[in-house]
Write an enzyme that holds these catalytic residues in place. Structure first.
Site, PDB file in Angstrom:
ATOM      1  CE  LYS A   9     -43.387  45.513 -11.677  1.00  0.00           C
ATOM      2  NZ  LYS A   9     -42.253  44.865 -10.939  1.00  0.00           N
ATOM      3  CE1 TYR A  49     -45.607  42.883  -7.064  1.00  0.00           C
ATOM      4  CE2 TYR A  49     -46.013  45.249  -7.028  1.00  0.00           C
ATOM      5  CZ  TYR A  49     -45.623  44.098  -7.705  1.00  0.00           C
ATOM      6  OH  TYR A  49     -45.240  44.172  -9.027  1.00  0.00           O
ATOM      7  CG  PHE A  57     -37.807  43.111  -2.542  1.00  0.00           C
ATOM      8  CD1 PHE A  57     -39.092  43.154  -3.052  1.00  0.00           C
ATOM      9  CD2 PHE A  57     -37.194  41.869  -2.411  1.00  0.00           C
ATOM     10  CE1 PHE A  57     -39.765  42.000  -3.417  1.00  0.00           C
ATOM     11  CE2 PHE A  57     -37.860  40.700  -2.775  1.00  0.00           C
ATOM     12  CZ  PHE A  57     -39.146  40.768  -3.281  1.00  0.00           C
ATOM     13  NE  ARG A  85     -43.472  35.309 -14.393  1.00  0.00           N
ATOM     14  CZ  ARG A  85     -43.143  35.998 -13.291  1.00  0.00           C
ATOM     15  NH1 ARG A  85     -44.036  36.817 -12.716  1.00  0.00           N
ATOM     16  NH2 ARG A  85     -41.964  35.898 -12.765  1.00  0.00           N
ATOM     17  CB  THR A  91     -37.312  38.943 -11.352  1.00  0.00           C
ATOM     18  OG1 THR A  91     -38.331  37.944 -11.333  1.00  0.00           O
ATOM     19  CG2 THR A  91     -37.674  40.069 -10.394  1.00  0.00           C
ATOM     20  NE  ARG A 102     -39.844  41.947 -15.208  1.00  0.00           N
ATOM     21  CZ  ARG A 102     -40.357  41.094 -14.331  1.00  0.00           C
ATOM     22  NH1 ARG A 102     -40.011  39.816 -14.363  1.00  0.00           N
ATOM     23  NH2 ARG A 102     -41.223  41.512 -13.427  1.00  0.00           N
ATOM     24  CG  ASN A 112     -39.001  44.344 -12.629  1.00  0.00           C
ATOM     25  OD1 ASN A 112     -40.035  45.002 -12.490  1.00  0.00           O
ATOM     26  ND2 ASN A 112     -38.783  43.203 -11.998  1.00  0.00           N
ATOM     27  CG  HIS A 115     -47.195  42.178 -11.765  1.00  0.00           C
ATOM     28  ND1 HIS A 115     -46.614  41.482 -10.739  1.00  0.00           N
ATOM     29  CD2 HIS A 115     -48.428  41.633 -11.965  1.00  0.00           C
ATOM     30  CE1 HIS A 115     -47.477  40.549 -10.320  1.00  0.00           C
ATOM     31  NE2 HIS A 115     -48.575  40.631 -11.042  1.00  0.00           N
ATOM     32  CD  GLU A 126     -51.196  38.925  -9.532  1.00  0.00           C
ATOM     33  OE1 GLU A 126     -50.282  38.572  -8.765  1.00  0.00           O
ATOM     34  OE2 GLU A 126     -51.004  39.138 -10.749  1.00  0.00           O
TER      35      GLU A 126
HETATM   36  P1  ADP Z   1     -41.679  38.948 -10.622  1.00  0.00           P
HETATM   37  O1  ADP Z   1     -42.143  40.373 -10.815  1.00  0.00           O
HETATM   38  O2  ADP Z   1     -40.709  38.525 -11.694  1.00  0.00           O
HETATM   39  O3  ADP Z   1     -42.819  37.982 -10.434  1.00  0.00           O
HETATM   40  P2  ADP Z   1     -41.266  38.728  -7.751  1.00  0.00           P
HETATM   41  O4  ADP Z   1     -42.718  38.368  -7.646  1.00  0.00           O
HETATM   42  O5  ADP Z   1     -40.292  37.808  -7.107  1.00  0.00           O
HETATM   43  O6  ADP Z   1     -40.825  38.934  -9.271  1.00  0.00           O
HETATM   44  O7  ADP Z   1     -41.037  40.161  -7.110  1.00  0.00           O
HETATM   45  C1  ADP Z   1     -41.963  41.207  -7.308  1.00  0.00           C
HETATM   46  C2  ADP Z   1     -41.194  42.449  -7.656  1.00  0.00           C
HETATM   47  O8  ADP Z   1     -40.417  42.844  -6.542  1.00  0.00           O
HETATM   48  C3  ADP Z   1     -40.198  42.307  -8.811  1.00  0.00           C
HETATM   49  O9  ADP Z   1     -40.759  42.451 -10.071  1.00  0.00           O
HETATM   50  C4  ADP Z   1     -39.217  43.409  -8.496  1.00  0.00           C
HETATM   51  O10 ADP Z   1     -39.709  44.668  -8.956  1.00  0.00           O
HETATM   52  C5  ADP Z   1     -39.185  43.402  -6.985  1.00  0.00           C
HETATM   53  N1  ADP Z   1     -38.080  42.560  -6.511  1.00  0.00           N
HETATM   54  C6  ADP Z   1     -38.021  41.218  -6.485  1.00  0.00           C
HETATM   55  N2  ADP Z   1     -36.845  40.794  -5.985  1.00  0.00           N
HETATM   56  C7  ADP Z   1     -36.146  41.885  -5.684  1.00  0.00           C
HETATM   57  C8  ADP Z   1     -34.871  42.107  -5.111  1.00  0.00           C
HETATM   58  N3  ADP Z   1     -34.077  41.111  -4.783  1.00  0.00           N
HETATM   59  N4  ADP Z   1     -34.489  43.387  -4.951  1.00  0.00           N
HETATM   60  C9  ADP Z   1     -35.295  44.409  -5.280  1.00  0.00           C
HETATM   61  N5  ADP Z   1     -36.529  44.268  -5.829  1.00  0.00           N
HETATM   62  C10 ADP Z   1     -36.950  43.020  -6.033  1.00  0.00           C
HETATM   63 MG    MG Z   2     -44.233  37.869  -8.952  1.00  0.00          MG
END
Ligand code: ADP
Ligand code: MG
Length: 137
Positions: A9, A49, A57, A85, A91, A102, A112, A115, A126
Site C-alpha cells: 500500500k 474494495y 471507513f 495472511r 488488520t 504490519r 497498514n 493487502h 482479485e
Molecule cells: P484486511 O486488509 O486485513 O483484509 P479488511 O478487509 O477488513 O482488512 O479491511 C480492508 C482495509 O480497510 C484494511 O486493510 C484497512 O486498511 C481498512 N480498514 C478496515 N477496518 C478499518 C477500520 N475499522 N477503520 C479504518 N480502516 C479500516
Molecule cells: Mg480484506
C-alpha cells in the site's frame, strides 16, 4: 500450489520498504509470479474494495489507496492465501504479532502497509482484477 493477490500500500511504498516486504514473501516460500507498480485512480480503488462500500471507513480507505503508488503482486506457493495472511498480521498493526509485516512496517489500521486476499475464491477474482493470464509467469 495456490496463488493470492498482494498489494504493498502507499504508506509502505513511501517508506521505501518495498524490498523488505518482498523479502518476507520470498524468504517464506512465496514466489512472485506477477508484479507491477501503479497509481490507482478513484474508480479502480473503489471497485477493488467494493465489498466494503457500505462500511464507515470506505471513503477514507479509497482516498488512502490513491494517495500514492502501490505495488500489486501475485504470490504463488503452498497454502499461499493463508501463508500471506499470516505473514501480514492483524488488520490493526497494534494487534499484529511481532515479526509480521504490519507489526513491523505499519502505523495504523488505516495505513497498514499491505493487502492480501482473504480466501481462495477472492484471490482468483482479485488476481483477475489486476492481471491477465499472460502476465503471470
Ligand atoms: P484486511 O486488509 O486485513 O483484509 P479488511 O478487509 O477488513 O482488512 O479491511 C480492508 C482495509 O480497510 C484494511 O486493510 C484497512 O486498511 C481498512 N480498514 C478496515 N477496518 C478499518 C477500520 N475499522 N477503520 C479504518 N480502516 C479500516
Ligand atoms: Mg480484506
Amino acid at each position: 500450489m495456490e496463488q493470492t493477490l498482494s498489494i504493498i500500500k502507499p504508506d509502505a511504498v513511501k517508506k521505501n520498504v518495498i524490498g523488505k516486504i518482498i523479502d518476507r514473501f520470498e524468504s517464506n516460500g512465496l514466489k512472485i509470479v506477477a508484479m507491477k507498480k501503479l497509481a490507482l485512480d478513484k474508480a479502480t480503488a473503489g471497485n477493488f474494495y467494493a465489498i466494503h462500500k457500505d462500511r464507515p471507513f470506505f471513503n477514507d480507505l479509497v482516498e488512502f489507496m490513491i494517495s500514492g503508488p502501490v505495488v500489486v503482486m501475485v504470490l504463488e506457493g503452498k497454502n499461499a492465501v493463508k501463508k500471506n495472511r499470516e505473514l501480514m498480521g492483524d488488520t490493526d498493526p497494534k494487534k499484529a504479532t511481532k515479526g509480521t509485516i504490519r507489526a513491523d512496517f505499519a502505523e495504523s489500521i488505516d495505513a497498514n502497509a499491505v493487502h492480501g486476499s482473504d480466501s481462495l475464491e477472492n484471490a482468483k477474482n482479485e488476481i483477475a482484477f489486476f492481471f491477465s493470464q499472460t502476465e503471470i509467469k
